[in-house]
Enzyme design. Structure first.
Site, PDB file in Angstrom:
ATOM      1  N   LYS A 104       3.211   5.359   3.160  1.00 19.86           N
ATOM      2  CA  LYS A 104       3.968   5.638   1.935  1.00 19.86           C
ATOM      3  C   LYS A 104       3.450   6.875   1.195  1.00 19.86           C
ATOM      4  O   LYS A 104       4.244   7.641   0.644  1.00 19.86           O
ATOM      5  CB  LYS A 104       3.968   4.427   1.013  1.00 19.86           C
ATOM      6  N   THR A 105       2.122   7.071   1.183  1.00 18.70           N
ATOM      7  CA  THR A 105       1.583   8.252   0.504  1.00 18.70           C
ATOM      8  C   THR A 105       2.061   9.524   1.191  1.00 18.70           C
ATOM      9  O   THR A 105       2.384  10.525   0.543  1.00 18.70           O
ATOM     10  CB  THR A 105       0.052   8.207   0.478  1.00 18.70           C
ATOM     11  N   GLN A 145       2.967  -7.231  -1.246  1.00 12.96           N
ATOM     12  CA  GLN A 145       1.643  -6.856  -1.743  1.00 12.96           C
ATOM     13  C   GLN A 145       1.553  -6.944  -3.268  1.00 12.96           C
ATOM     14  O   GLN A 145       0.693  -6.309  -3.884  1.00 12.96           O
ATOM     15  CB  GLN A 145       1.287  -5.438  -1.274  1.00 12.96           C
ATOM     16  N   ASP A 196       4.464   4.991  -7.486  1.00 15.68           N
ATOM     17  CA  ASP A 196       3.855   4.306  -6.344  1.00 15.68           C
ATOM     18  C   ASP A 196       3.445   2.893  -6.768  1.00 15.68           C
ATOM     19  O   ASP A 196       3.243   2.627  -7.963  1.00 15.68           O
ATOM     20  CB  ASP A 196       2.629   5.094  -5.888  1.00 15.68           C
ATOM     21  N   GLU A 197       3.321   1.992  -5.803  1.00 13.83           N
ATOM     22  CA  GLU A 197       2.926   0.597  -6.063  1.00 13.83           C
ATOM     23  C   GLU A 197       3.797  -0.019  -7.159  1.00 13.83           C
ATOM     24  O   GLU A 197       3.302  -0.669  -8.079  1.00 13.83           O
ATOM     25  CB  GLU A 197       1.445   0.529  -6.470  1.00 13.83           C
ATOM     26  N   ARG A 246      -5.877  -4.779   5.790  1.00 18.26           N
ATOM     27  CA  ARG A 246      -6.896  -3.742   5.573  1.00 18.26           C
ATOM     28  C   ARG A 246      -7.553  -3.361   6.901  1.00 18.26           C
ATOM     29  O   ARG A 246      -8.212  -2.328   7.000  1.00 18.26           O
ATOM     30  CB  ARG A 246      -7.999  -4.221   4.620  1.00 18.26           C
TER      31      ARG A 246
END
Length: 670
Positions: free
Chosen positions: A41-42, A286, A255-256, A619
């Site tokens: 996504k980044t 998330q 973002d997020e 992770r």
């Protein structure tokens, strides 16, 4: 910059998959990107910003917001690097970054001279930026001081004490006020709302909150929640200011987005101009911060807030092996409140997920230490390749002991550098000298000990220094002289030079050298503060010190992670959000611990606990180890446990059971 539309693909799109490319090229109007863990996504946000610039928008007219300073810093660096590699000369941190004049696929007419970069920050940094630009309109004489958690706890404790309240913890009172501020409610509004309440606890907290706010006002200070609340109210109530920012930022990225609370979502809405050029990126799977106000409904209602938008689903994972990803999918698929998606990867199948049934927490920690040593020997792994995740902080003790015994270096996230006493003292000296403020003055008036007691301090804070005489007056005058010398040094010193000056001038260095127990470690911390301050030495003299102080106040747990430290990382699952490691251990997978259950609390959100487990699993890049203990000592009592329901969610064909090593261990028979 001249307007240029482009339907053609350029080199910056070459490495994107089809869904990523679709998100990047959708530059106008509302866009919701549902990005699974490890789906890049980044990268999508960075390339989308480049595409917007290629189509004629100046970089400075683009805003991108994320949740931690670490994430914002990484995104800013990636965006600036990408822009410069594509032929755009963009500045970062007020230092010129040279453009790549050999960049291809960018017409010569599109190359331009030095430009300001996109504004990339956290919500709190954005709020502070807005407040600083309109400080006088908001009643501040200078940039407001920022209360950290300890400052807020102290002042709330004082407020409750002044009300003679003993049965309400300051932490609980602050929790309620924080939640109310996150919903856009002020202290006076809350007091009015609960005035007729039959709940005396709410009425008492309302009174304490009003007293707490009065202290903030007197100090010219704000707490973390105020950075959002005051900025949002300014945008909401002042059409001219709102229009100013809407014109400044024509394209907005959040973002997020699943972690936004009500007030953050409202800020984003008010910053969007008439064209609704907003791109929100997030993952419902998330959403793990409902306890601090995050509202999953913000993502669920995106199409209602911004009608006519488009949704893009990013499902290809670039991080984990097939087996790890399959385990994550099986765990999260049990949730009902989610957007259906199924992460996939072209990575190798990889090792199966390892599960270890330990006898107790000591056995569990010993297993972790043994496996780390084995993987370092067998696969050449570095200590920094490993992360050990847990649901509750108390779990780290046994793990730390095992790693110490095995001589394995480690770093615990959670003990924040800027919350250490000597660090806070040094920063308080600077703020007290330059800005005044009762909180900072109260903190360091007698640091190191100079004979200024509580009675004297109360007179100073009350403006009654004229009542002091003799030796006491001399001590206070000496303190003022220290402040004067700090102010003088600040006019011609870089941030690092000023920190060095403060450490010596205030007597802190001498105090550390005289401390035969902790003095060396304390002085090392102060030296580290000087090193951190040096990062700001190259900024313009007008902004360097303020930027240093602001960034110090806005640090988060992840900002304590030392990238150059070759050590195993120990942290809670919440702290691990957004990070990734080749080898991950998830510990304490037992009912009541993970999923977590507080005694007497029936409000546990099972779906959020499952999302938290999903975050933990994703992770891992290469190997994943899940551990649980048959017995765990809690509050001094060894209790039998039940394996976590999350373990049974994973298919047998994805797991391998690790063999216990009991040699030399005591077996308890109960």
């Amino acid at each position: 910059m001249t307007e240029q539309t482009s339907g053609q693909t350029g080199s910056h799109l070459d490495g994107l998959n089809e869904a990523q490319r679709e998100a990047v090229l959708q530059t106008d109007g509302p866009l919701l990107v549902l990005a699974g863990a490890g789906a890049g996504k980044t990268r999508v946000i960075a390339h989308r910003i480049l595409e917007i610039v290629r189509r004629g928008t100046a970089p400075e007219n683009i805003l991108a917001i994320t949740f931690t300073n670490k994430a914002a810093g990484e995104m800013r660096e990636r965006v600036v690097k990408l822009l410069n590699e594509s032929g755009y000369a963009v500045r970062q941190n007020q230092q010129y970054v040279q453009s790549n004049h050999n960049a291809t696929h960018v017409p010569e007419a599109r190359k331009f001279d030095l430009e300001a970069p996109p504004f990339v920050s956290t919500f709190h940094s954005l709020g502070l930026s807005i407040i600083k630009e309109h400080a006088k309109e908001l009643g501040f004489k200078h940039t407001p001081n920022i209360y950290d958690r300890a400052d807020s706890m102290r002042e709330m404790k004082n407020a409750l004490k002044n009300l003679s309240v003993e049965d309400i913890e300051p932490r609980a009172a602050l929790g309620m006020t924080s939640k109310q501020k996150g919903n856009g409610v002020t202290a006076s509004q809350f007091a009015e709302n609960v005035a007729g309440s039959s709940n005396p606890r709410e009425r008492i907290i309302a009174q304490a909150w009003l007293m707490y706010e009065a202290t903030l006002h007197k100090d010219g200070a704000l707490d973390f929640d105020d950075l959002l609340l005051r900025a949002m109210h300014l945008l909401r109530d002042n059409a001219e200011v709102r229009g100013q920012y809407q014109r400044r930022w024509s394209h907005i990225h959040i973002d997020e987005y699943q972690d936004t609370n009500k007030i953050q979502a409202k800020m984003a809405e008010m910053l969007v101009g008439e064209k609704n050029n907003i791109c929100c990126v997030g993952d419902l799977d998330q959403c793990i911060y409902s306890w601090r106000g995050a509202e999953i409904a913000n993502m669920m209602s995106f199409d209602k807030k911004f009608p006519g938008g488009k949704m893009v689903l990013l499902e290809q994972n670039y991080r984990s092996t097939k087996n790890i990803l399959a385990a994550a999918n099986e765990v999260i698929s049990k949730n009902k409140c989610r957007q259906e998606k199924n992460l996939f990867t072209n990575n190798i199948e990889g090792e199966k997920v390892s599960i270890y049934q330990a006898f107790d927490e000591t056995d569990e920690a010993g297993f972790i230490a043994r496996r780390i040593k084995e993987l370092r020997a067998d696969e050449g792994a570095k200590p920094s390749d490993f992360a050990v995740l847990y649901r509750a902080n108390f779990q780290s003790r046994a793990i730390e002991e095992a790693l110490l015994t095995a001589d394995i270096p480690y770093q615990v996230l959670g003990t924040r550098f800027f919350e250490r006493k000597d660090i806070k003292d040094a920063l308080s000296f600077i703020r007290a000298a330059l800005r005044g403020g009762s909180a900072d003055l109260a903190r360091i008036a007698n640091v190191p000990a100079r004979g200024i007691g509580k009675v004297t301090l109360l007179k100073i804070l009350a403006g009654r220094e004229n009542e002091l005489n003799g030796a006491t007056r001399d001590k206070v005058l000496n303190l003022h002289a220290i402040f004067a010398r700090i102010r003088d040094a600040a006019t011609h010193s870089t941030p690092s030079e000023l920190v060095r000056h403060v450490i010596v001038e205030t007597g802190m260095e001498r105090d550390c050298r005289e401390d035969k127990i902790d003095g060396v470690e304390r002085l090392d911390n102060l030296k580290e503060l000087t090193s951190l301050a040096s990062r700001y030495d190259e900024l313009s003299p007008e902004t360097a010190l303020d930027t240093f102080l602001e960034n110090a106040a806005l640090q988060s747990d992840q900002d304590e992670l030392k990238e150059d430290s070759n050590a195993v990382r120990l942290m809670t699952v919440h702290a691990a959000k957004g990070l990734e490691f080749p080898y991950v251990f998830i510990t304490g997978l037992e009912e009541g611990l993970f999923p977590y259950e507080r005694e007497g609390d029936t409000s546990r959100d099972n779906e959020e606990e499952r999302r938290l487990c999903y975050v933990a699993i994703t992770r891992a890049e290469k190997r994943l180890f899940l551990t649980y203990a048959s017995y765990r000592t809690v509050f001094g009592s060894k209790n039998a446990t039940i394996p976590s329901q999350f373990l049974s969610d994973i298919s047998d064909d994805l797991i391998t059971m690790e063999s216990p090593e009991r040699i030399g261990k005591t077996i308890y028979l109960e």
